[in-house]
Design a protein around this motif. Structure first.
Motif, short mmCIF file in Angstrom:
data_model
loop_
_atom_site.label_atom_id
_atom_site.label_comp_id
_atom_site.label_asym_id
_atom_site.label_seq_id
_atom_site.Cartn_x
_atom_site.Cartn_y
_atom_site.Cartn_z
N VAL A 111 45.93 49.71 -21.06
CA VAL A 111 45.83 48.67 -22.10
C VAL A 111 44.55 47.85 -21.90
N GLU A 112 44.26 47.49 -20.65
CA GLU A 112 43.04 46.70 -20.36
C GLU A 112 41.80 47.47 -20.80
N ARG A 113 41.79 48.76 -20.53
CA ARG A 113 40.63 49.59 -20.88
C ARG A 113 40.48 49.69 -22.40
N ILE A 114 41.60 49.78 -23.10
CA ILE A 114 41.55 49.84 -24.58
C ILE A 114 41.03 48.50 -25.13
N ILE A 115 41.42 47.42 -24.51
CA ILE A 115 40.91 46.10 -24.94
C ILE A 115 39.38 46.07 -24.80
N GLU A 116 38.88 46.57 -23.66
CA GLU A 116 37.42 46.60 -23.45
C GLU A 116 36.72 47.46 -24.50
N LEU A 117 37.30 48.66 -24.76
CA LEU A 117 36.64 49.62 -25.65
C LEU A 117 36.69 49.19 -27.12
N THR A 118 37.68 48.38 -27.48
CA THR A 118 37.81 47.98 -28.89
C THR A 118 37.28 46.57 -29.14
N GLY A 119 37.01 45.83 -28.06
CA GLY A 119 36.58 44.43 -28.23
C GLY A 119 37.74 43.54 -28.65
N ALA A 120 38.97 43.98 -28.36
CA ALA A 120 40.14 43.14 -28.67
C ALA A 120 40.25 42.01 -27.64
N GLY A 128 53.97 70.00 -19.51
CA GLY A 128 52.79 69.14 -19.46
C GLY A 128 53.11 67.71 -19.11
N SER A 129 52.09 66.99 -18.65
CA SER A 129 52.22 65.55 -18.42
C SER A 129 51.82 64.81 -19.71
N ASN A 130 51.65 63.49 -19.65
CA ASN A 130 51.38 62.70 -20.86
C ASN A 130 50.06 63.08 -21.52
N ASN A 131 50.14 63.53 -22.76
CA ASN A 131 48.95 63.91 -23.52
C ASN A 131 48.38 62.73 -24.29
N TYR A 132 47.08 62.78 -24.54
CA TYR A 132 46.42 61.82 -25.43
C TYR A 132 45.26 62.54 -26.09
N GLY A 133 44.73 61.95 -27.16
CA GLY A 133 43.59 62.55 -27.86
C GLY A 133 43.75 62.35 -29.36
N PRO A 134 42.88 62.98 -30.17
CA PRO A 134 42.94 62.83 -31.62
C PRO A 134 44.24 63.35 -32.22
N TYR A 135 44.62 62.81 -33.36
CA TYR A 135 45.77 63.26 -34.15
C TYR A 135 47.12 62.92 -33.52
N GLN A 136 47.16 62.00 -32.55
CA GLN A 136 48.47 61.63 -31.97
C GLN A 136 49.09 60.51 -32.80
N TYR A 137 50.34 60.68 -33.14
CA TYR A 137 51.06 59.72 -33.99
C TYR A 137 51.11 58.36 -33.29
N ILE A 195 49.03 55.22 -26.31
CA ILE A 195 47.57 55.09 -26.47
C ILE A 195 47.17 54.85 -27.93
N PRO A 196 47.61 55.69 -28.88
CA PRO A 196 47.19 55.39 -30.26
C PRO A 196 47.78 54.09 -30.81
N LEU A 197 49.00 53.75 -30.36
CA LEU A 197 49.59 52.47 -30.81
C LEU A 197 48.70 51.31 -30.35
N MET A 198 48.31 51.34 -29.07
CA MET A 198 47.49 50.23 -28.54
C MET A 198 46.12 50.21 -29.20
N ILE A 199 45.53 51.39 -29.44
CA ILE A 199 44.19 51.41 -30.08
C ILE A 199 44.27 50.79 -31.48
N LEU A 200 45.22 51.24 -32.28
CA LEU A 200 45.28 50.74 -33.67
C LEU A 200 45.67 49.27 -33.70
N ASN A 201 46.61 48.85 -32.86
CA ASN A 201 46.97 47.42 -32.83
C ASN A 201 45.79 46.58 -32.35
N ALA A 202 45.06 47.11 -31.36
CA ALA A 202 43.89 46.37 -30.86
C ALA A 202 42.88 46.21 -31.99
N LEU A 203 42.60 47.28 -32.72
CA LEU A 203 41.60 47.22 -33.80
C LEU A 203 42.04 46.31 -34.95
#
Ligand code: NAD
Ligand code: DAU
Length: 334
Positions: free
Chosen positions: A250-259, A174-183, A188-196
């Motif tokens: 990262v830019e998209r995560i900033i938009e989606l989280t309001g970071a 497989g290629s790079n996975n993302y989605g719920p329950y990723q450590y 992606i989850p690192l950037m989401i949680l740090n952004a929030l």
């Protein structure tokens, strides 16, 4: 089908177990060592299903593997069990060698003894980096990190069991996975949680490395498809529908989280960092699989999932992960 799912307490393994129980009526026994990345929380919503069993143990331990086979009398082994973080493989390769080399060997021996079908879950990283074009199953293997080199070794061992003993084994990369329950050590989850949390968003190097993103539900379906109809001895690539540069993600995560953009910090690059991954999935598409989730919508849903499931990530962010983060990034989490 009765399945032994090794590494089923991790991110993709638990997605696969959930899918097989709910959508295929399979019986699932999970064998998992519960390393830092394996969590019983990942099967909180199907732990009580009578067709589900959990055995705690390492795949490198023949007694644990025998116990799991005895418990579930599987028709097939699907092996997700692995150390999966490239940065950790650079800092401490030890467990990567044990789990990928010895662990895969112990599972292959068990599959041979009990005459089971065997599926090895693998990665596009075995091909190395590609500046242009896309890797097919025929591309040379050229891994760069201790993670990908030991995954490559495991793939070669699996193929040797097909050629030497006729074991009905298949490999799905497989290629790079993302989605719920990723450590949250992964991008992606690192950037989401740090952004929030208002923490820094650590971008390696120039941030222009490209990854081929696949939603974990799509990769899990590809694995199911290969398990059901892949030809023994064959390799099947499963790449996602979209490629993105890390900075775009990262830019998209900033938009989606309001970071804030000011949270971005360029940090020291990963040693031996692969520039781009890209997989051709023609062969698995010919079996009837295709990805369903485009990256834009999958990322939006993933951000929403992390926002709504603090119960899942709070114990991680307040646990051992804090020390790991400090070692890796030289700064503390808020
Ligand atoms: P993960 O780190 O979330 O989970 C790995 C699981 O394996 C954990 O539950 C852990 O406890 C278990 N495990 C580790 N060592 C073990 C051992 N010795 N015995 C038994 N269990 C053990 O990983 P993931 O992202 O879900 O990846 C699963 C598989 O998919 C791996 O083989 C990985 O190489 C492959 N893969 C991952 C990706 C990705 O982007 N995450 C992409 C392609 C392929
Ligand atoms: O390609 C499949 C592989 O994808 C899997 O086999 C691996 O198990 C999985 O971890 C993943 O490997 P990557 O190294 O591509 O994923 P990671 O999330 O670690 O990094 C993705 C990209 O983001 C990579 O170019 C490095 C970069 N990155 C990562 C982190 C954690 C950053 O810029 N900053 C970070 O803090």
């Amino acid at each position: 089908m009765r399945l032994l799912v090794c590494g089923g307490a991790g991110f993709i393994g638990s997605t696969f177990a959930r899918q097989r129980l709910r959508e295929h009526g399979d019986e699932v026994t999970v064998l998992d060592k519960l390393t830092y990345a394996g969590r019983e929380e990942n099967f909180h919503d199907f732990a009580e299903d009578p067709r589900f069993r959990f055995v705690r143990g390492g795949i490198e331990d023949p007694a644990a593997v025998a116990e799991a086979i005895q418990a579930g009398s599987p028709e097939a082994i699907v092996n997700f069990a692995a150390e999966t973080h490239v940065d950790r493989s650079i800092a401490e390769p030890d467990a990567f060698v044990t789990t990928h080399a010895l662990g895969t060997y112990v599972l292959l021996e068990a599959a041979r003894e009990h005459e089971l079908r065997y599926l090895q879950v693998s990665t596009d990283e075995v091909y190395g980096s590609i500046e242009q074009g896309t890797f097919t199953e025929e591309s040379p293997l050229c891994p760069s990190s201790p993670y990908s080199a030991t995954k490559t070794g495991a793939d070669l061992l699996v193929q040797s069991y097909f050629h030497t003993y006729g074991l009905p084994a298949v490999i799905c990369r497989g290629s790079n996975n993302y989605g719920p329950y990723q450590y949250p050590e992964k991008l992606i989850p690192l950037m989401i949680l740090n952004a929030l949390h208002g923490d820094l968003l650590p971008v390696y190097g120039d941030g222009m490395q490209v990854r081929n993103w696949i939603h974990c539900s799509d990769f899990a379906r590809a694995i199911g498809q290969v398990l059901e109809s892949g030809a023994a001895g064959e390799v099947y690539n499963a790449g996602g529908p979209d490629e993105e540069a890390n900075m775009t993600v990262v830019e998209r995560i900033i938009e989606l989280t309001g970071a804030s953009e000011s949270q971005i910090e360029y940090v020291k690059d990963r040693p031996g960092h692969d520039r781009r991954y890209s997989l051709s999935s023609e062969k698995v598409r010919a079996l009837g699989w295709e990805p369903r989730v485009r990256f834009q919508e999958g990322l939006e849903e993933t951000v929403a999932w992390y926002r709504e499931n603090a119960w899942w990530w709070e114990p991680i962010r307040s646990g051992d992960y804090r020390a790991y983060y400090e070692r890796q990034y030289g700064r503390a989490l808020s």
